[in-house]
Design an enzyme around this catalytic site. Sequence first.
Site, mmCIF file in Angstrom:
data_model
loop_
_atom_site.group_PDB
_atom_site.id
_atom_site.type_symbol
_atom_site.label_atom_id
_atom_site.label_comp_id
_atom_site.label_asym_id
_atom_site.label_seq_id
_atom_site.Cartn_x
_atom_site.Cartn_y
_atom_site.Cartn_z
ATOM 1 N N TYR A 1 0.821 -1.216 0.000
ATOM 2 C CA TYR A 1 0.000 0.000 0.000
ATOM 3 C C TYR A 1 0.855 1.265 0.000
ATOM 4 O O TYR A 1 0.428 2.299 -0.501
ATOM 5 C CB TYR A 1 -1.030 -0.040 1.131
ATOM 6 N N GLU B 1 -17.402 -2.117 -5.565
ATOM 7 C CA GLU B 1 -17.086 -3.446 -5.039
ATOM 8 C C GLU B 1 -18.272 -4.375 -5.297
ATOM 9 O O GLU B 1 -19.416 -4.008 -5.097
ATOM 10 C CB GLU B 1 -16.782 -3.360 -3.530
ATOM 11 N N ASP C 1 -20.633 -5.175 -9.679
ATOM 12 C CA ASP C 1 -19.500 -5.666 -10.450
ATOM 13 C C ASP C 1 -19.049 -4.544 -11.381
ATOM 14 O O ASP C 1 -19.882 -3.935 -12.056
ATOM 15 C CB ASP C 1 -19.941 -6.899 -11.245
ATOM 16 N N MET C 2 -17.750 -4.270 -11.414
ATOM 17 C CA MET C 2 -17.268 -3.135 -12.210
ATOM 18 C C MET C 2 -17.588 -3.301 -13.700
ATOM 19 O O MET C 2 -17.601 -2.348 -14.452
ATOM 20 C CB MET C 2 -15.756 -2.936 -12.014
ATOM 21 N N GLU D 1 -6.389 -3.423 -7.537
ATOM 22 C CA GLU D 1 -5.371 -4.401 -7.088
ATOM 23 C C GLU D 1 -5.904 -5.797 -7.361
ATOM 24 O O GLU D 1 -6.157 -6.568 -6.454
ATOM 25 C CB GLU D 1 -5.016 -4.199 -5.617
ATOM 26 N N GLU E 1 -5.888 -13.685 -11.681
ATOM 27 C CA GLU E 1 -7.166 -13.402 -11.032
ATOM 28 C C GLU E 1 -8.061 -12.602 -11.984
ATOM 29 O O GLU E 1 -9.015 -11.958 -11.572
ATOM 30 C CB GLU E 1 -6.937 -12.717 -9.684
#
Lengths: 714, 714
Positions: A402, A463, A494-495, A511, A520
């Site tokens: 971070y 998110e 969901d984006m 990320e 992922e």
Amino acid sequence: MPIQKSDADEEKEELDICFVGREIDMLNEPDDLKKHKDEGQWDFVAFPLTKLPPCLEQDGKDLPSEYDLAPSTDYFRQSDQKDRAGEDVGVVSSWISTDSNRVSEEFKNYSADALREETDLAAFWGTYACILPTPDSIDCDRYAAAVNEVLRTQSTQQCRLWLRIPFTVDPQHFDGGLGPQVPAASPPSSPAPPAAAAAAESRHPMEDVPAPANGAAAASASFSNLSDEDNEKERRRVLEQGCTSEDTYDGWHIFKKVKDKCGNPQHLFVALVLTKKLPPFAYLDRWRSERVAAVIIPLECFVENSHGCPQLPYPHTQVVHHFLRQKAKVLLQIAVAPSKDVRNFERYRYCIQKLWDEIKKLNVVERAGHRDQNCLQPPLQPLAENLESGVYSVFETDSVKYARYREALKLALEAKVEERTGQKGPLVLMVVGAGRGPLVTACILAIKEVKMRTEDVKLVAIEKNPNAVITLTDKKQMEANCPFWSKLEIISSDMRQNVNLEKQADIMVSELLGSFGDNELSPECLDGAQRLLKEDGVSIPHRSVSYACPVSSTKLWTEAKKLGEKFLETPLVVYIHSAYFPAVQGAQPVFTFEHYPNKDIDPSNAHNRRHTDVDFTITIDAVVHGIAGFFSADLYGSVAISIVKETYSTDMASWWPIFFPIKGPIFVEKGDKITFSIWRCDDKHYVWYEWLLTHEGKSTDRHNKGGRGHKMGK
Amino acid sequence: MPIQKSDADEEKEELDICFVGREIDMLNEPDDLKKHKDEGQWDFVAFPLTKLPPCLEQDGKDLPSEYDLAPSTDYFRQSDQKDRAGEDVGVVSSWISTDSNRVSEEFKNYSADALREETDLAAFWGTYACILPTPDSIDCDRYAAAVNEVLRTQSTQQCRLWLRIPFTVDPQHFDGGLGPQVPAASPPSSPAPPAAAAAAESRHPMEDVPAPANGAAAASASFSNLSDEDNEKERRRVLEQGCTSEDTYDGWHIFKKVKDKCGNPQHLFVALVLTKKLPPFAYLDRWRSERVAAVIIPLECFVENSHGCPQLPYPHTQVVHHFLRQKAKVLLQIAVAPSKDVRNFERYRYCIQKLWDEIKKLNVVERAGHRDQNCLQPPLQPLAENLESGVYSVFETDSVKYARYREALKLALEAKVEERTGQKGPLVLMVVGAGRGPLVTACILAIKEVKMRTEDVKLVAIEKNPNAVITLTDKKQMEANCPFWSKLEIISSDMRQNVNLEKQADIMVSELLGSFGDNELSPECLDGAQRLLKEDGVSIPHRSVSYACPVSSTKLWTEAKKLGEKFLETPLVVYIHSAYFPAVQGAQPVFTFEHYPNKDIDPSNAHNRRHTDVDFTITIDAVVHGIAGFFSADLYGSVAISIVKETYSTDMASWWPIFFPIKGPIFVEKGDKITFSIWRCDDKHYVWYEWLLTHEGKSTDRHNKGGRGHKMGK
């Protein structure tokens, strides 16, 4: 009294225990065993199973037709404390000579009988393990046959077999090292032993490990404390040396021979004998792949420090340290001192204790690695399955990651502010895949660092995990005093789906990276989110690259196989400890994904399919068990994160490497070329990798075809 | 502060821990959770995951289209001690009603949503388990679909699902038990609830368990402390009752429905609710087969003792005791007392502590069984593989077995001495398969008891394991002062091979029996030794009989399957705890082997092949997972040893039963006939069993065909 290690941090953790034992040459009386055990408070002793047979006390000429086993002790009666039984180790007679040309046929048969019967006795007594003598020839057919016979007839509760193997076998052991009691074959085999020994010496130059150079990071990754650049040079140097697979005095080749001939059985381990002079580091390194159950340290390896106390030379401590971390036992080969001074033993024991103490000083990441070593798990699928709160919680503790994000965000904000001079409205900063909010925190810290005002910036978090949204919302309420938190817009979606947004993002930060970068499905997710990014918007990260290199690890491969055949076609996340990397080139780039605003995403996803072939040159004879995968990601400007060894972001703990196993390990020789071919495939619902290795024109099966072993849900 | 149990004897043993928790009805404030935990020092709490949705606070008429989950607490923040997280249990809302005819379609959907989302929340928080409400209908399709959906989308690290199932469901729960907030469907379904309830009451008579009769032995084998004869009567009584599988209020049927519809997933368990009145014992017994993770004890189950302290009635303690031993957790459903008197809780907790203390009082055999419960192992093969010293050592501690042998030997010696009156020369007493000598010791004790002189008897021991012979020889030397030991003739040989003996035996004694009698190949071994026995010689034992009965055990079957498909065709030795035996007849004889002097042994071994069909009648609806096997053996005269429940040699610890699994469990109904067919087959090198079950004219596959799963080496 084993040395116990409890971890420094608060979490409960399995105790790791370091066992230090002593090897006893000879028991004069059956009752000696207990006395030896108590001396110096050894955790265990390695004791001879039998007495020297009467026929060998003299010249060994009159061999009886059958081996007449005479136990050295009544072990079961000796180990009166029942819970101690099973810690000790029985040692099979060292005079056994099954394959050397120097001994008679009759003696070879007698030896093979003895090997079988003594091992049976150890199994009968239920000792923890049984140390077998070093084979007396690289062509150890009879030896392997005897071991096979033992493995075949023993019940499943048998004790472990530890093959006593030195790094480098003393040529005399093969050619002229027979004890006075062992009868030589007549006529003796032709070449004079000293000449053979001299020849061997020149073929396999023994040398000290190069002096340590820089830093502890490299040490944890290799026995040699060389820098990575030096490591590569060293690898090349070994490669260019004259030693080849004909190097018959190399212990690893002998162990491999026995293992191969016995079909690599579960109960066969190495008891690795340290030599006073250590071989070049590539030879040391190779043992990382093997199942080393114990390290045997002969007295001659110790030197004296300025106080006259025994200590191990630094290169030796490095080796012991590695195998201690791998949970090997330590066995000191120290004869009873004439004075029988117990404190004498204790000083040797103390040397190992000190080494063990250093393991306690590992930093957080190293400790986590120590805990997780060789523990395989299928990669997380945060897209297809919602993560648990506990998983988020672990990831959020990674301050290094971070801090890098914050630095990248700061630079990006500064650049954007300058670029947008004169434009109206706030800068839109969007976190996609916000989880429980660690990147939101990083954003706010960066915003504060560049001294933007609340009205200058609009912060949005997207998110898809509804339960993470609950926690994020809760956090927003708790941080109500912070104007940035309180103005945070949280979107539970969901984006990739339709998100109603007034404005597109100037900076989009995510990320979504896995151990192998894109595994992922960051490419698919970020493609889906592109319409939320302005045409001149910035994506952090803007590039990810996966890396690969061949890996040799009996341990990882065996563990994967134990999980089931399917797992030999599954990429597995693992902290790789019991392994080494036998390629000159180290890790090489595989796939690159760039993330820039792009309105014309091909809905077929064809642009995210990939195929690459990567070539490697092998430094040393080795068995390749698969490919290790890593990634690096460019966040913004020169700020990057990486788990590739050469560019590793020190102390970053969020990712362990990935292991692509192959169904059948491949034996490769020094100088061989090996090619790793990998495909990133997809269909409507899934993405998966397929891979194969090509060696000397021969390819393995294409692994994970159609995603039959493992695929990632879109 | 879990109650820990360390074993009374000296050996190290894994600590068993008993967890006692309390269920909380409602959290008024998010912070209440910690307070509740601290009260009464509970090991864990079961807490409601969510608040009652606003729409249900009144009449529940205006349902929103989606369930709007409102967490009751921020669990992850609450559980500040990290190592405590993961012990607690989240409770899904009890108002959920997914399938009852009494509620509207809209509410069913709303309920199914809630079930899924609340379970997801528990998984996200990482609670140890999640308690699901009792399904509200025996036709629980929608409920099962929601559970399936949860299991499908959760990651592998999900929490366990505990289905809250009472022994008997209150008919109101199905028909009229909706809370005031749950809207009834309009028009309400026809039959008046009280009538339905009354009908159910008559179909399934609730009653107290019969009062305890005799002894603790029966208790450990059944919830009912009835004698075995009474047990069979009781089984017949249940069988003759009117209850059938239409018994829709029986909790077991409901659990079975959900389990079947979900494909029996690994993460699904029962949280079994005790009812004030317990059903007949066959209904209780049946739960032994299921994976009961917790026993929930509502306040109403407790009674007051003469001191005014709460205690559980005896039948209830029997049930709790059984599941405690099976490592279930205990959850007390006790509301906060108005006085909030912490000691009040402690008194209830103490009731469970007392029960747990009783487990410490188990005798040696029971303790060994407790340790080994449900732990499957392939049978030993002492003929094909030499046993370890440690295995002999365990067997030798069985004082009951050797006392019986001594008694049999004494009677045989007395008879032989009388029979041989006038004959010259010593009586020959031969131990075949002498191991480390326990039967030799039994022989010598018997010889001394009948006051024979050294010259009257010749004692011979034959043993094939050379390492056991070493120990036996060592023992002979140590016992040199005993004339019988010092004159012992030890022969190191397989009893079937040529043994040079001056004389044949008058009495031949052996202990070659396995859990299923002949499964360690005593017939083949004793056949081979017959030529060593005089024509009028006596064999001890002279007969062995195997027994079998159907067994229901989800646990055993699941464990066998976990070992691999092959193990569903392997007889497995196991201390059967989580199981019950649903046949009226109990264990029935299978194969009989007689051992008399017989000079004309058929070398083809045809006389040792067997085939038998055994019929059983099922007492109660059940799932049969295989057959449990036992044996009894007649030593001499009326002296016998037995592990058949009905004739069990109390405290004999050498054998656990054997389990013959079947590949697919079979659902059987009360009164059904089931036939067990078993073959004892052999070829030149091996002996093996093949078996199948026939139910209602349909047979399973013939298991272990050709010994593909397991065979015994001759």
